[in-house]
Design a protein around this motif. Sequence first.
Motif, short mmCIF file in Angstrom:
data_model
loop_
_atom_site.label_atom_id
_atom_site.label_comp_id
_atom_site.label_asym_id
_atom_site.label_seq_id
_atom_site.Cartn_x
_atom_site.Cartn_y
_atom_site.Cartn_z
N ARG A 13 0.95 -1.17 0.28
CA ARG A 13 -0.03 0.00 -0.07
C ARG A 13 0.99 1.47 0.01
O ARG A 13 0.79 2.17 -0.59
N GLY A 14 2.10 1.25 0.70
CA GLY A 14 2.85 2.45 0.98
C GLY A 14 3.58 2.47 2.26
O GLY A 14 3.36 1.56 2.94
N GLU A 15 4.25 3.74 2.37
CA GLU A 15 5.09 3.54 3.45
C GLU A 15 5.57 4.92 3.71
O GLU A 15 5.82 5.95 3.00
N GLY A 16 6.13 5.14 4.99
CA GLY A 16 6.59 6.47 5.40
C GLY A 16 8.02 6.25 6.01
O GLY A 16 8.66 5.01 5.80
N ASN A 17 8.27 7.34 6.75
CA ASN A 17 9.77 7.18 7.29
C ASN A 17 9.77 6.04 8.37
O ASN A 17 10.77 5.37 8.53
N GLU A 34 6.54 -1.54 11.61
CA GLU A 34 7.68 -0.91 11.98
C GLU A 34 8.71 -1.17 11.31
O GLU A 34 9.22 -2.34 10.82
N LYS A 35 9.65 -0.04 10.67
CA LYS A 35 10.92 -0.10 9.96
C LYS A 35 11.81 0.45 10.66
O LYS A 35 11.77 1.01 11.78
N GLN A 36 13.22 -0.13 10.41
CA GLN A 36 14.10 0.38 10.92
C GLN A 36 15.23 0.53 10.15
O GLN A 36 15.23 -0.20 9.07
N ASP A 37 16.50 1.13 10.13
CA ASP A 37 17.54 1.37 9.44
C ASP A 37 18.31 -0.28 9.07
O ASP A 37 18.24 -1.06 10.16
N ALA A 38 18.46 -0.33 7.80
CA ALA A 38 18.92 -1.86 7.50
C ALA A 38 20.16 -2.21 8.19
O ALA A 38 20.66 -3.36 8.34
N ALA A 39 21.07 -1.18 8.46
CA ALA A 39 22.38 -1.41 8.78
C ALA A 39 22.20 -1.69 10.44
O ALA A 39 23.03 -2.08 11.01
N SER A 40 21.25 -1.42 10.92
CA SER A 40 21.16 -1.48 12.50
C SER A 40 20.78 -3.11 12.91
O SER A 40 20.07 -3.94 12.14
N LYS A 41 21.30 -3.19 13.79
CA LYS A 41 21.31 -5.13 14.55
C LYS A 41 20.44 -4.84 15.63
O LYS A 41 20.45 -5.96 16.39
N GLN A 42 19.95 -3.70 16.02
CA GLN A 42 18.97 -3.65 17.17
C GLN A 42 17.76 -4.74 17.10
O GLN A 42 17.23 -4.26 15.80
N THR A 43 17.39 -5.11 17.97
CA THR A 43 16.27 -6.01 17.78
C THR A 43 15.33 -5.40 18.91
O THR A 43 15.67 -4.90 20.03
N THR A 44 13.73 -5.59 18.67
CA THR A 44 13.16 -5.05 19.96
C THR A 44 12.40 -6.32 20.37
O THR A 44 11.84 -7.30 19.83
N CYS A 45 12.28 -6.22 21.92
CA CYS A 45 11.77 -7.41 22.43
C CYS A 45 10.38 -7.54 22.09
O CYS A 45 9.47 -6.33 22.02
N GLN A 96 8.64 -3.20 -5.44
CA GLN A 96 7.75 -2.00 -5.37
C GLN A 96 8.06 -0.78 -4.52
O GLN A 96 7.44 0.02 -4.77
N ARG A 97 8.79 -0.98 -3.62
CA ARG A 97 9.22 0.14 -2.81
C ARG A 97 10.03 1.16 -3.44
O ARG A 97 10.90 0.79 -4.41
N PRO A 98 9.99 2.32 -3.20
CA PRO A 98 10.90 3.60 -3.71
C PRO A 98 12.25 3.29 -3.25
O PRO A 98 12.45 3.10 -2.04
N LYS A 99 13.03 3.43 -4.19
CA LYS A 99 14.49 3.19 -3.85
C LYS A 99 14.96 4.09 -2.73
O LYS A 99 16.15 3.79 -2.07
N SER A 100 14.44 5.49 -2.44
CA SER A 100 14.95 6.26 -1.43
C SER A 100 14.48 5.77 -0.29
O SER A 100 14.77 6.23 0.81
N ARG A 101 13.40 4.60 -0.08
CA ARG A 101 12.88 4.04 1.28
C ARG A 101 13.88 2.58 1.57
O ARG A 101 13.65 2.09 2.70
N LEU A 102 14.41 2.33 0.62
CA LEU A 102 15.18 1.03 0.84
C LEU A 102 16.37 0.83 1.85
O LEU A 102 16.65 -0.26 2.35
N HIS A 103 16.58 1.95 2.45
CA HIS A 103 17.84 1.93 3.43
C HIS A 103 17.11 1.40 4.90
O HIS A 103 17.80 1.06 5.76
N LYS A 104 15.69 1.39 4.92
CA LYS A 104 14.96 0.73 6.09
C LYS A 104 14.28 -0.35 5.51
O LYS A 104 13.85 -0.44 4.51
N ILE A 105 13.97 -1.32 6.74
CA ILE A 105 13.62 -2.36 6.38
C ILE A 105 12.68 -2.88 7.51
O ILE A 105 12.68 -2.28 8.64
N VAL A 106 11.86 -4.03 7.38
CA VAL A 106 11.06 -4.54 8.60
C VAL A 106 11.94 -5.89 9.08
O VAL A 106 12.22 -6.66 8.40
#
Length: 145
Positions: A13-17, A34-45, A96-106
């Motif tokens: 459908r779409g995405e934001g920051n 929720e997304k986070q930076d692809a480079a981040s290794k942080q996990t959420t409990c 389908q994701r915009p290239k400008s958004r690919l630095h963040k992932i689920v």
Amino acid sequence: MHLIISPETCSYRGEGNAGFVISLKKEEKVIRLEKQDAASKQTTCIDEQRQKCENQISMVKNVMKPLLGENLVNCPVLVFIHKDEIKTINSLFSVQRPKSRLHKIVNEENTYVLMLPDYCTLPPDLKMFSSFGPVISVEIKFLIA
């Protein structure tokens, strides 16, 4: 509630920051991940994620509904998503994701998400009328401190 994710049952459908939204075709609902930076290794409990979603539901139920009215606000529903389903989401919709958004992932981990009505589809009582153009939806954002 457990969701099955496949190309037949959902669409991008779409995405934001911070959020990534998938439409559930049959249910006429959306889920927001929720997304986070692809480079981040942080996990959420998972308990923290559940609590965050419950806080958002509480905000809608106890603040937004009384403020805007019972008929204008629908409460989100808490939904568990298995990490295999998130892996499917990431692989299905990456093209389908915009290239400008690919630095963040689920993150591909078990999590809880919010399921909401898909306001970009017409309600059942209006589907009999022909539509000229897209259905437009407006998102009202709120911050929970």
